[in-house]
Design a protein around this motif. Structure first.
Motif, PDB file in Angstrom:
ATOM      1  N   GLN A 189      -4.109  -3.794  -7.655  1.00  0.00           N
ATOM      2  CA  GLN A 189      -5.299  -3.385  -8.395  1.00  0.00           C
ATOM      3  C   GLN A 189      -6.289  -2.658  -7.492  1.00  0.00           C
ATOM      4  N   GLU A 190      -6.474  -3.162  -6.277  1.00  0.00           N
ATOM      5  CA  GLU A 190      -7.377  -2.516  -5.332  1.00  0.00           C
ATOM      6  C   GLU A 190      -6.918  -1.101  -4.991  1.00  0.00           C
ATOM      7  N   ARG A 200       0.838  -1.208   0.000  1.00  0.00           N
ATOM      8  CA  ARG A 200       0.000   0.000   0.000  1.00  0.00           C
ATOM      9  C   ARG A 200       0.871   1.255   0.000  1.00  0.00           C
ATOM     10  N   ARG A 242      -3.456  -8.477  -7.064  1.00  0.00           N
ATOM     11  CA  ARG A 242      -4.814  -8.113  -6.639  1.00  0.00           C
ATOM     12  C   ARG A 242      -4.784  -6.918  -5.693  1.00  0.00           C
ATOM     13  N   LEU A 243      -3.842  -6.923  -4.755  1.00  0.00           N
ATOM     14  CA  LEU A 243      -3.721  -5.800  -3.825  1.00  0.00           C
ATOM     15  C   LEU A 243      -3.391  -4.513  -4.565  1.00  0.00           C
TER      16      LEU A 243
END
Length: 417
Positions: free
Chosen positions: A158-159, A106, A155-156
Motif C-alpha cells: 500500500q505504501e 519494493r 501494508r508495504l
C-alpha cells in the motif's frame, strides 16, 4: 541496429515488440516451433501487482522444513547432488530477513505497476485479445494465521501505491459470490481492483504474429548452443536447426531463455542465480456459470491462483525445486484439483482437468535480471519466476530504453553483470 532475442516466451516476445517499436531490426530464436510453448504455455494467468510477497520471507524457512515430507506441499524442495540447487537454496535463506523481503517487495511492486500500465497501453494500441478480464484479484485466507501474516506485506505494498484493500469475508463474498461454499471458513481477504487476468499463451502468440507483421523474424525450431565472443563483445550465437549448424550474427543480443538462461550465461562467465521452480496448473471447462468465478483469486495458504479464461478455468501454483524435469507428479496435480473442488465444487468439470507443468525461472529473491551484462552488446531479461506474465511488458519496455541509452521510467535495481 539488428538485435537477436534469445527466447520466444512472453518475456522474449514482448522484448521483440518493444524493440521493433523503437525502430530496431529484430530476430527471435527459439527451440520450439511456435511462441509460448514452454513456461508461458499454461501459467496462472494473473497480471498481479498484488502478488509481490516473495517466497523468501521470515516465515519461509520453518514452512519449508515442515513441508519437506509432504509430496503435495505448496513449496517442495527435493535435494539433489546439484551445486546450483544448493547455492540457490543458501541464497534463498539469506533473502528470508524482514529487510530483504521489504526491499524485494519494493522492486516487484514498482516493476509490476509499471508493467501493468505498459500492457494496458499495448492492448489499447493493438486491440490484442487474450481472454483478459479487468475485475481485480482477490486474495482469500482460510487460515487466520496466514491472514495475519499477510498484513505487513500488504501494508508495504500500500505504501508503494498498490491499492490492496484489506476486507472481511462478507465483502469477499460480495465481490465474488463463487466463494459462498467456503464463506464460513474465510478468515479474511484482500482485494486489488486494478489487477487483471488473461491467457499468457494467447497473448504471446497473438503478439508474435503482430511482431512478424511488423517485420520481426522468428527462427523457430532452432537450438541455441553457445556464443562466439572476442574480448568483451558477442560476435554471434551458434545454433542448430534440422541438423544444420549456423552462427547467427547481430549488433546486440538479449538473453530471455527463462530457466535455461543460467547455463548459457555460464559459458560467458556470467553467473545468474536462477533455478527452475516447477509449477503445475489445471485447466477445466466451466460447469456451472453461476458457481464459477469472474474475479481472479489467490489462495495464499495453498499458493494457488485462479483465473477465468473465457469458458475455461485455470488454477495454477505450487513450486517444486527438483531439477529440469517437466514430468508430471500426479500427487501434486490431484492436490490442486482437490483444493479447487473444495473451494467451489460446482464451478468446473474437475474430472476433466488438463494437467500441465512448466519450469519457472526463479531467483532466490523473486526479483528478475533486467539490464546490461559486462559484454558491451549482451543484455539480460530473465529470471522472472512466477511473475513473468505480470512483469513482461514492463521488463521489455525498460530494457528497450536501456539498449537505446535512455533511463527507464521505473524505480528498479537494474542489473549490471
Amino acid at each position: 541496429m539488428h538485435i537477436l532475442v534469445l527466447g520466444a516466451g512472453v518475456v522474449g516476445t514482448t522484448t521483440a515488440w518493444f524493440l521493433q517499436k523503437q525502430g530496431h531490426q529484430v530476430t527471435v530464436v527459439d527451440r520450439q516451433n511456435k511462441a509460448a510453448l514452454e513456461t508461458s504455455y499454461a501459467n496462472g494467468g494473473q497480471i498481479s501487482v498484488s502478488h509481490a510477497e516473495p517466497w523468501a520471507n521470515p516465515s519461509a524457512p520453518l514452512k519449508v522444513l515442515k513441508w519437506l515430507t509432504r509430496p503435495d506441499a505448496p513449496l517442495l524442495f527435493r535435494p539433489r547432488l546439484d551445486p546450483a540447487q544448493w547455492r540457490w537454496a543458501l541464497s534463498f535463506l539469506g533473502q528470508c530477513t524482514s529487510a530483504r523481503a521489504a526491499h524485494n517487495i519494493r522492486q516487484m511492486v514498482n516493476l509490476g505497476t509499471y508493467s501493468r500500465g505498459q500492457l494496458q497501453a499495448l492492448r489499447e494500441e493493438t486491440g490484442i485479445e487474450y481472454d483478459h478480464l479487468e475485475k481485480g484479484i482477490l486474495h482469500f485466507y482460510t487460515n487466520p494465521a496466514e491472514f495475519e501474516a499477510a498484513m505487513e506485506p500488504t501494508r508495504l505494498m500500500q505504501e508503494l501505491g498498490c491499492d490492496r484493500q484489506v476486507i472481511d469475508s462478507a465483502r469477499a463474498i460480495e465481490l465474488e459470490p463463487a466463494l459462498k461454499p467456503i464463506r464460513h471458513r474465510i478468515a479474511g481477504a484482500t482485494y486489488t481492483s486494478e489487477d487483471e487476468s488473461g491467457d499468457a499463451r494467447k497473448f504471446t502468440q497473438n503478439l508474435a504474429q503482430r511482431c512478424a507483421d511488423a517485420g520481426v523474424t522468428f527462427r523457430y525450431g532452432t537450438r541455441i548452443l553457445g556464443f562466439e565472443q572476442a574480448s568483451e563483445r558477442i560476435l554471434g550465437v551458434q545454433t542448430l536447426n534440422e541438423g544444420r549448424h549456423e552462427t547467427l550474427r547481430a549488433d546486440a543480443y538479449v538473453l530471455s531463455l527463462g530457466s535455461f538462461s543460467a547455463a548459457l550465461a555460464r559459458q560467458l562467465g556470467i553467473y545468474l542465480n536462477i533455478y527452475p521452480a516447477k509449477g503445475y496448473s489445471i485447466t477445466v471447462p466451466v460447469k456451472n456459470e453461476e458457481a464459477a468465478f469472474n474475479v481472479s483469486l489467490t489462495d495464499d495458504e495453498y499458493k494457488l491462483v485462479f483465473s477465468r479464461l473465457g469458458d475455461r478455468i485455470r488454477v495454477a501454483g505450487t513450486a517444486e525445486l527438483s531439477g529440469y524435469s517437466r514430468r508430471l507428479n500426479y500427487t501434486r496435480c490431484r492436490a490442486i484439483v482437490r483444493r479447487t473442488a473444495e473451494v467451489m465444487p460446482e464451478a468446473g468439470h474437475w474430472d476433466q482437468a488438463e494437467f500441465w507443468a512448466g519450469l519457472r525461472p526463479a531467483t532466490p529473491s523473486n526479483v528478475p535480471y533486467i539490464g546490461k551484462s559486462h559484454y558491451a552488446n549482451l543484455y539480460l531479461n530473465t529470471g522472472h519466476g512466477t511473475l513473468g506474465w505480470t512483469h513482461s511488458c514492463g521488463s521489455a519496455a525498460a530494457l528497450a530504453d536501456i539498449i537505446d541509452g535512455r533511463t527507464p521510467e521505473v524505480d528498479f535495481a537494474f542489473s549490471r553483470l
